[in-house]
Design an enzyme around this catalytic site. Structure first.
Site, PDB file in Angstrom:
ATOM      1  CE  LYS A 181      -4.061   2.019   2.779  1.00 54.74           C
ATOM      2  NZ  LYS A 181      -4.878   1.736   3.862  1.00 54.74           N
ATOM      3  CB  SER A 260      -7.609   3.776   2.907  1.00 54.32           C
ATOM      4  OG  SER A 260      -6.901   3.183   3.887  1.00 54.32           O
ATOM      5  CB  SER A 261      -5.949  -1.441   1.611  1.00 51.87           C
ATOM      6  OG  SER A 261      -5.679  -0.998   2.808  1.00 51.87           O
ATOM      7  CB  ILE A 281      -7.518   2.366  11.884  1.00 53.48           C
ATOM      8  CG1 ILE A 281      -7.968   2.883  13.265  1.00 53.48           C
ATOM      9  CG2 ILE A 281      -8.180   3.457  10.620  1.00 53.48           C
ATOM     10  CD1 ILE A 281      -7.219   4.396  13.306  1.00 53.48           C
ATOM     11  N   GLY A 282     -10.273   1.230  10.748  1.00 53.56           N
ATOM     12  CA  GLY A 282     -11.723   0.803  10.830  1.00 53.56           C
ATOM     13  C   GLY A 282     -12.407   0.047   9.861  1.00 53.56           C
ATOM     14  N   GLY A 283     -11.616  -0.582   9.051  1.00 54.65           N
ATOM     15  CA  GLY A 283     -11.739  -1.368   7.981  1.00 54.65           C
ATOM     16  C   GLY A 283     -11.068  -1.073   6.669  1.00 54.65           C
ATOM     17  CB  SER A 284      -8.168   0.788   5.770  1.00 56.84           C
ATOM     18  OG  SER A 284      -8.553   2.073   6.275  1.00 56.84           O
TER      19      SER A 284
END
Length: 407
Positions: A181, A260-261, A281-284
Site C-alpha cells: 500500500k 483505503s486499501s 484501523i476501521g476497515g481499511s
C-alpha cells in the site's frame, strides 16, 4: 478599538480594499508554491506520471489503451525512459511465454515451484509487474511503483542465484511477489497519500528507509514489486485522488473497490498479486477485501511492527492502525501472516528493533479445528447501523453457528 471595529468604522471601501489585498496575496502565494514545485498545474504532474508509466509499458510491449498528444519535450523523456528500461529488461533475461501460467498459479503452488527452481524468481517478478500494469491501465490500481519494479527484477535475479549456489531457499516466501500500500515506506519510492506535492514528479524526495513490515517480508524472501493506490489522505471507503485516479472494482468498473486499501484489493482480485500488505484501523483492509471478493485480515495491535507505516494523522495513539493482510483466500492470508510473525519473533525482529510482540504463529490453534467462541455485536450502542448491515451481521453469525462455533 479592535482591528475588526476599526475596519467596520472605516466603511465598505476599506473592507473591500482589504479583501482585494488578501485575494492578491493568496494568488501570489499560490503562484510561488507552483514555482517552488516546478509545476504549472496538477494536470502536468498527472501527465508526467502517466507518461512514465506508458514508457515502462512500451518497454515491456504492453498495449497502452490511452492515446494522448504530448509535447516534444515529453516525447524525448519517454524515449529516454524506454531505452533505459529495455536495457534493464534485457539484462533480466525474462521469458514472457510463462507469464500467464505464473500469474494463474495458487500461491502455495507458486511457492513450491519457486523453491524447486522450476519457475525463476526473476520471471515471476516480471510476470506480475506486467500483469499489474495491464490491470492498472483498466482499473487504476497502482501508485508510485516503477522504482520498486526495477528493484524487484534485481532481487529476483539475486534470489535465483542464491537458490542455485546454496541449494536452499532464502526464506518461506522465497521469490513471492507482494504488493504494498502507498502509505507504507519503501526506499526509492515516494509515499504520496494521493497528494500531488508528495510525488516525485512534483520534486518530492523518495523515501530513504523501508517500513518494518516490508523488511520482515524481505527477510522471509518476498519480492515487493508495486505500490498501490489510496484515497487522498487515506481515511475513506473509496479510493480516489488527483494523481493516480479512481480505483475501480475489477468485477464491475462502475462500482468502487473500497478503501483505503482499494488499490491492493482491486489488484489482487484481478489476479495482479498473490498477496499484499495494506493498513487497517476501521476497515481499511477488510472493507475493500469484501467489496472485491477477496480476504482481508486486521491483526491485533502490536502483533505487527508499525514503523514506517505512515499516516496523515500524526500522534494517533489511542486508536491506532495496524498493517493488514490481503489475499485471494484465507489460506493465502494465513500463509503470509505466518511468515511475517515468525520473522518478527526471530532474529530479524530483533535486528530491525521491532516494537511488536515476538510471538510466533500459533499453528496448533489455527489447525486444531476446535469450535471457537466468537463475539457478535450488531451495534456499538452509539451509532445505529442500517437494517441491511444488521441483517448482514446476523447472517454471518448464523453461518458461524451452523459451522459449529459459538456466538
Amino acid at each position: 478599538m479592535s482591528f475588526t471595529e476599526t475596519l467596520f468604522a472605516a466603511g465598505p471601501a476599506a473592507a473591500g480594499a482589504l479583501a482585494a489585498g488578501i485575494l492578491v496575496a493568496l494568488v501570489a502565494l499560490a503562484a510561488a508554491l507552483r514555482r517552488s514545485l516546478g509545476m504549472r498545474s496538477v494536470a502536468l504532474v498527472r501527465e508526467r506520471a502517466k507518461l512514465e508509466r506508458d514508457a515502462w509499458r512500451m518497454a515491456w510491449g504492453i498495449v497502452i489503451l490511452r492515446k494522448k498528444r504530448t509535447s516534444a519535450a515529453m516525447r524525448v523523456d519517454v524515449q529516454v525512459i524506454v531505452a533505459q528500461l529495455r536495457s534493464v529488461i534485457g539484462e533480466a533475461q525474462v521469458d514472457p511465454s510463462c507469464f500467464d501460467a505464473v500469474c494463474a498459479m495458487p500461491t502455495s503452488v507458486l511457492l513450491k515451484e519457486l523453491a524447486s527452481g522450476s519457475v525463476s524468481a526473476v520471471n515471476t517478478a516480471a510476470a506480475f509487474v506486467t500483469r499489474a500494469h495491464q490491470i492498472d491501465d483498466q482499473f487504476h490500481v497502482l501508485a508510485d511503483s516503477i522504482p520498486m519494479e526495477l528493484a524487484a527484477l534485481e532481487r529476483g535475479r539475486y534470489l535465483d542465484e542464491y537458490l542455485k549456489l546454496r541449494g536452499k531457499t532464502f526464506g518461506p516466501l522465497h521469490g513471492l511477489p507482494i504488493s504494498v500500500k502507498d502509505n507504507l515506506h519503501v526506499a526509492r519510492t515516494a509515499t504520496t497519500f494521493g497528494l500531488v506535492k508528495r510525488t516525485r514528479w512534483a520534486g518530492a524526495q523518495a523515501e530513504k528507509s523501508t517500513a518494518a513490515i516490508v523488511e520482515l517480508a524481505l527477510s522471509a524472501g518476498a519480492v515487493p514489486y508495486v505500490k498501490t493506490n489510496v484515497p487522498q489522505c487515506l481515511l475513506s471507503f473509496e479510493t480516489v485522488n488527483f494523481v493516480f485516479g479512481t480505483t475501480k472494482n475489477p468485477h464491475d468498473p462502475e462500482r468502487t473497490a473500497g478503501g483505503s486499501s482499494g488499490g491492493e484489493a482491486a489488484l489482487i482480485a484481478a489476479g495482479g498479486a498473490p498477496v499484499g500488505i495494506g493498513t487497517d484501523i476501521g476497515g481499511s483492509a477488510r472493507i475493500p477485501a469484501f467489496f472485491c471478493g477477496i480476504c482481508g485480515l486486521k491483526p491485533t495491535r502490536k502483533r505487527i511492527p508499525q514503523r514506517g507505516a505512515d499516516s496523515v494523522t500524526r500522534g494517533q495513539v489511542a486508536i491506532s492502525p495496524t498493517s493488514g493482510y490481503l489475499g485471494r483466500s484465507v489460506s493465502d492470508v494465513a500463509l503470509f501472516f505466518r511468515a511475517i510473525v515468525d520473522e518478527n519473533a526471530g532474529d530479524c525482529g530483533s535486528a530491525i528493533g521491532s516494537e511488536a510482540v515476538p510471538l510466533p504463529f500459533q499453528q496448533h490453534l489455527f489447525s486444531s479445528g476446535d469450535p471457537l467462541t466468537i463475539a457478535v455485536a450488531e451495534t456499538d450502542g452509539f451509532l445505529a447501523p442500517s437494517r441491511r448491515v444488521r441483517a448482514g451481521v446476523r447472517c454471518a453469525a448464523e453461518a458461524l453457528r451452523a459451522a459449529g462455533h459459538e456466538t
